[in-house]
Design an enzyme around this catalytic site. Structure first.
Site, mmCIF file in Angstrom:
data_model
loop_
_atom_site.group_PDB
_atom_site.id
_atom_site.type_symbol
_atom_site.label_atom_id
_atom_site.label_comp_id
_atom_site.label_asym_id
_atom_site.label_seq_id
_atom_site.Cartn_x
_atom_site.Cartn_y
_atom_site.Cartn_z
ATOM 1 N N ASP A 175 -1.952 15.930 2.513
ATOM 2 C CA ASP A 175 -2.110 16.806 1.575
ATOM 3 C C ASP A 175 -2.847 17.989 2.173
ATOM 4 O O ASP A 175 -3.166 19.112 1.529
ATOM 5 C CB ASP A 175 -2.985 16.595 0.446
ATOM 6 C CG ASP A 175 -2.438 15.539 -0.408
ATOM 7 O OD1 ASP A 175 -1.177 15.552 -0.441
ATOM 8 O OD2 ASP A 175 -3.132 14.409 -0.819
ATOM 9 N N ASP A 189 -5.991 13.658 -1.901
ATOM 10 C CA ASP A 189 -6.670 12.351 -1.213
ATOM 11 C C ASP A 189 -6.577 12.811 0.234
ATOM 12 O O ASP A 189 -7.216 11.919 0.798
ATOM 13 C CB ASP A 189 -6.115 11.017 -1.479
ATOM 14 C CG ASP A 189 -4.769 10.919 -0.968
ATOM 15 O OD1 ASP A 189 -4.030 12.102 -0.807
ATOM 16 O OD2 ASP A 189 -4.036 9.707 -1.094
ATOM 17 N N ASP A 249 -2.664 15.656 -6.861
ATOM 18 C CA ASP A 249 -1.611 14.601 -6.154
ATOM 19 C C ASP A 249 -1.817 13.408 -7.001
ATOM 20 O O ASP A 249 -2.918 13.057 -7.576
ATOM 21 C CB ASP A 249 -2.461 14.422 -4.855
ATOM 22 C CG ASP A 249 -1.756 13.301 -4.025
ATOM 23 O OD1 ASP A 249 -0.457 13.257 -3.904
ATOM 24 O OD2 ASP A 249 -2.400 12.495 -3.548
HETATM 25 P P1 ADP Z 1 1.982 11.070 -3.202
HETATM 26 O O1 ADP Z 1 2.659 12.379 -3.464
HETATM 27 O O2 ADP Z 1 2.073 10.147 -4.364
HETATM 28 O O3 ADP Z 1 0.738 11.086 -2.599
HETATM 29 P P2 ADP Z 1 3.409 10.836 -0.546
HETATM 30 O O4 ADP Z 1 3.692 12.229 -0.426
HETATM 31 O O5 ADP Z 1 2.403 10.436 0.407
HETATM 32 O O6 ADP Z 1 3.001 10.524 -2.001
HETATM 33 O O7 ADP Z 1 4.900 9.927 -0.493
HETATM 34 C C1 ADP Z 1 5.776 9.958 -1.272
HETATM 35 C C2 ADP Z 1 6.830 8.978 -1.275
HETATM 36 O O8 ADP Z 1 7.332 8.501 -0.001
HETATM 37 C C3 ADP Z 1 5.978 7.766 -1.591
HETATM 38 O O9 ADP Z 1 6.016 7.482 -2.948
HETATM 39 C C4 ADP Z 1 7.035 6.761 -1.028
HETATM 40 O O10 ADP Z 1 8.265 6.223 -1.864
HETATM 41 C C5 ADP Z 1 7.150 7.363 0.244
HETATM 42 N N1 ADP Z 1 6.475 7.075 1.394
HETATM 43 C C6 ADP Z 1 5.427 7.813 2.002
HETATM 44 N N2 ADP Z 1 4.992 7.049 3.121
HETATM 45 C C7 ADP Z 1 5.351 5.795 3.010
HETATM 46 C C8 ADP Z 1 5.263 4.746 3.815
HETATM 47 N N3 ADP Z 1 4.487 4.571 4.775
HETATM 48 N N4 ADP Z 1 5.865 3.608 3.829
HETATM 49 C C9 ADP Z 1 6.992 3.785 2.662
HETATM 50 N N5 ADP Z 1 6.948 4.711 1.825
HETATM 51 C C10 ADP Z 1 6.619 5.739 2.207
HETATM 52 MG MG MG Z 2 -0.947 11.443 -1.359
#
Ligand code: ADP
Ligand code: MG
Length: 635
Positions: A531, A527, A332
């Site tokens: 996930d 993290d 991730d």
């Molecule tokens: P990663 O795979 O990088 O861990 P996530 O799956 O948690 O990312 O989230 C993917 C995308 O969704 C983020 O890059 C963001 O654009 C958007 N996102 C997720 N949660 C939030 C939040 N609480 N506020 C704003 N954008 C969010």
């Molecule tokens: Mg993440």
């Protein structure tokens, strides 16, 4: 030595004493001179035999009556009873002394084995001796009393003096100090803490006095959770261990069958019946797989211990085994390869919108989210968040959040969120993660945020490639531009961006499908923030422990206590070393046994029962010593 071991030791000593007296009488020819001397001798050796080995006989009998007879107890029982039974063959030499001796030595071996297991267990628990047994509770009147940490309520005030271990998780109210976290994380550089900092139970307070407000009860504290993990870890069975019991189930009947064959066929080849039976019995004694039965779990135990000293918690030996075979690792991005602490790069307000208003809406909408993005936005907001204004908060995993702020409908999130809400928005050319902000259907603009790569992220990827991991994959929900920039800099083999949490599961399933029927395994490192499904799906789920992310610790097979991705390569090295030692022991033990078995055949007839006994004990001792190497950590 524990009680059980002491009891066994005493039994062995008593049996040995009697045995030596009988042996002297035998050598002096006393038995021969008596009427029915052979039978008196029979009884004389039967006494130490039963004292030393009655439990082995009982276990063998238990196995037979419970339809699982084929283990080392049965082998020992048949071999020794057989030795005594030779008395019924008039032309054979009596072998009562050997029968008793075999049992005696076998028990000395098991005592040694159980002692070694206990010692390893102790050295792990010593190392894990991180739970302090008192807390300095500050009373209402400011009086300090020493109490059991389990009696301290959440929200109490405690004092940790220099040199003491922090008994409970909490937040520093006053004081400044350096904390030694090495027992928890393997990190040798002390952590500087001051007012407002979070501290974790189990660290050693090195320099100053700290007053702490506790944030967890003792049973939920980091220290207790780690201890539980390690204790459970050593109980879970590995597939290799199952391999041993599966193996014993096939191996024992084969050995018993071969022994029967030797006893039945050799007389027709011109050997005396007694010689043939003796060979068969020696064959049985040698064939005991005790060296494996003990040394394999001991190796895994040591490997888990070595890993936990580095801040790597492995939840069971099967995961150590799986980890040793990993050749594809998916990561991730946010919080795993990058720090997850975002800074605001730019605020692009649309039209004449006030930038502070834009930020304020974003911070309010994000106020209840635990996503690293949300935490960072709230942190960088300079105003005060009025929680009474916030309502109807909804987190849309992989997209963003929606909330009612001050009676206005607010959306904060990425392109996908805007599209799903049919909200018009602008793209941005800057590289960074983008948070679009829309209020009541009107587009206010976007905030561009970026986080830093972890210091050791590059080292982690390089280390894995050096360790022979074939493919590294980055899976992220972030924009392609950001993903490519981070992935490119790190040298990740494959980059997949704009994934929803369920897309990550699909991606890992694809990787797994590519491995169908092949040797390598697939690990996923995350993290833990949304996930968990992926962590469960991968062959090996590795989570950044983040010192408190429960979801991650629950779902993962392996937890990195200090959130350092570079520890993955270390974990793989420990896992491979453990498996290498396990395999060495299997090959060595079986090798020696086959040689002695062949030497025991009547046509060769070099090996007698004494050699068989020493062979078995010797192989066990060497295998155990070898297994204990697993505990040693190479830096
Ligand atoms: P990663 O795979 O990088 O861990 P996530 O799956 O948690 O990312 O989230 C993917 C995308 O969704 C983020 O890059 C963001 O654009 C958007 N996102 C997720 N949660 C939030 C939040 N609480 N506020 C704003 N954008 C969010
Ligand atoms: Mg993440």
């Amino acid at each position: 030595m524990n009680k059980k071991q002491k009891k066994l030791r005493n039994r062995i000593l008593v049996a040995l004493g009697i045995f030596i007296v009988m042996e002297i009488l035998e050598v002096a020819g006393v038995f021969e001179s008596l009427p029915y001397g052979v039978w008196i001798e029979f009884v004389a050796f039967l006494i130490p035999y039963l004292i030393a080995g009655y439990d082995v006989l009982a276990k063998a009998w238990h196995g037979i009556t419970h339809k699982q007879p084929f283990d080392e107890n049965l082998l020992m029982a048949i071999a020794t009873i057989g030795a005594f039974a030779l008395v019924f063959f008039p032309e054979a030499e009596p072998h009562m002394a050997e029968g008793a001796a075999v049992m005696l030595f076998y028990q000395v071996g098991s005592l040694f084995e159980s002692y070694a297991v206990g010692k390893t267990r102790k050295s792990i628990s010593d190392m894990m001796d991180i739970a302090p047994d008192f807390a300095n509770l500050v009373g209402e009147d400011g009086e300090i009393t020493q109490v059991d940490p389990f009696e301290v309520a959440v929200g109490s005030k405690i004092v940790v003096k220099a040199g003491e271990r922090v008994p409970l998780d909490g937040i520093v109210l006053s004081g400044q100090s350096q904390l030694d976290t090495s027992a928890l994380t393997g990190e040798s550089v002390p952590r500087v803490v001051e007012e407002g900092a979070e501290v974790i139970s189990g660290c050693v307070n090195m320099t100053g006095m700290l007053t702490i407000e506790t944030t967890s009860a003792a049973e939920n504290s980091t220290v207790q959770r780690i201890l539980e993990l390690v204790e459970n870890a050593s109980e879970k069975k590995s597939r290799s261990e199952n391999f041993i019991s599966r193996f014993a189930r096939v191996y024992t009947p084969i050995v018993v069958g071969l022994a029967l064959l030797i006893a039945l066929i050799c007389p027709f080849l011109g050997f005396s019946i007694s010689k043939s039976v003796e060979s068969a019995l020696v064959f049985l004694v040698v064939s005991c797989p005790c060296a494996l039965v003990i040394s394999v779990p001991l190796s895994f135990f040591g490997g888990i211990g070595a890993a936990s000293r580095q801040g790597i918690l492995v939840k069971g030996s099967s995961y150590l085994e799986a980890l040793s075979e990993v050749d594809t690792i998916a990561f991730d991005k946010t919080g795993t390869l990058t720090s997850g602490k975002f800074g605001v790069v730019a605020v692009h307000a649309h039209g004449g919108v006030d930038k502070d208003l834009l930020l304020s809406y974003a911070a309010h909408a994000e106020a209840y989210s635990n996503h690293p993005i949300a935490l960072s936005v709230v942190e960088s907001y300079s105003g005060v968040i009025d929680h009474d204004k916030i309502d109807n908060v909804e987190e849309i995993s992989g997209k963003g959040v929606s909330a009612t702020v001050d009676e206005h409908r607010v959306f904060v999130g990425n392109d996908k969120l805007m599209e799903s809400k049919e909200q018009l928005y602008h793209n941005c050319k800057l590289v960074g993660t983008i948070l679009h902000v829309a209020v009541d259907g009107e587009y206010l603009g976007h905030i561009i945020i970026a986080d830093m790569m972890k210091d050791d992220a590059k080292e982690a990827i390089d280390g894995l490639h050096a360790a022979g991991v074939k493919t590294t994959v980055m899976l992220t929900g972030d924009r392609k531009e950001v993903a490519d920039a981070v992935g490119g800099e790190l040298g990740v083999d494959e980059i997949r961006s704009q994934l929803m949490p369920q897309d990550k599961v699909t991606a890992v399933e694809e990787l797994l499908a590519n491995h169908e029927g092949m040797k390598g395994r697939v690990a996923f490192v995350g993290d833990g923030v949304n996930d968990a499904p992926v962590l469960m799906r991968a062959d090996v789920g590795i989570a950044m422990g983040g010192m408190g992310s429960d979801a991650a610790i629950e779902a993962a097979d392996i937890v990195l206590m200090d959130d350092k991705p570079s520890n993955i390569a270390k974990a793989i090295r420990i896992a491979r070393k453990t498996l290498r030692i396990v395999k060495q022991n299997i090959v060595f033990a079986l090798g020696v046994k086959v040689v002695i078995m062949i030497l025991a055949l009547p046509m060769i007839g070099i090996a007698n029962m004494w050699l068989a006994v020493f062979g078995d004990v010797g192989v066990s001792v060497i295998a155990i010593l070898n297994a204990m190497r697993c505990l040693r950590v190479q830096k």
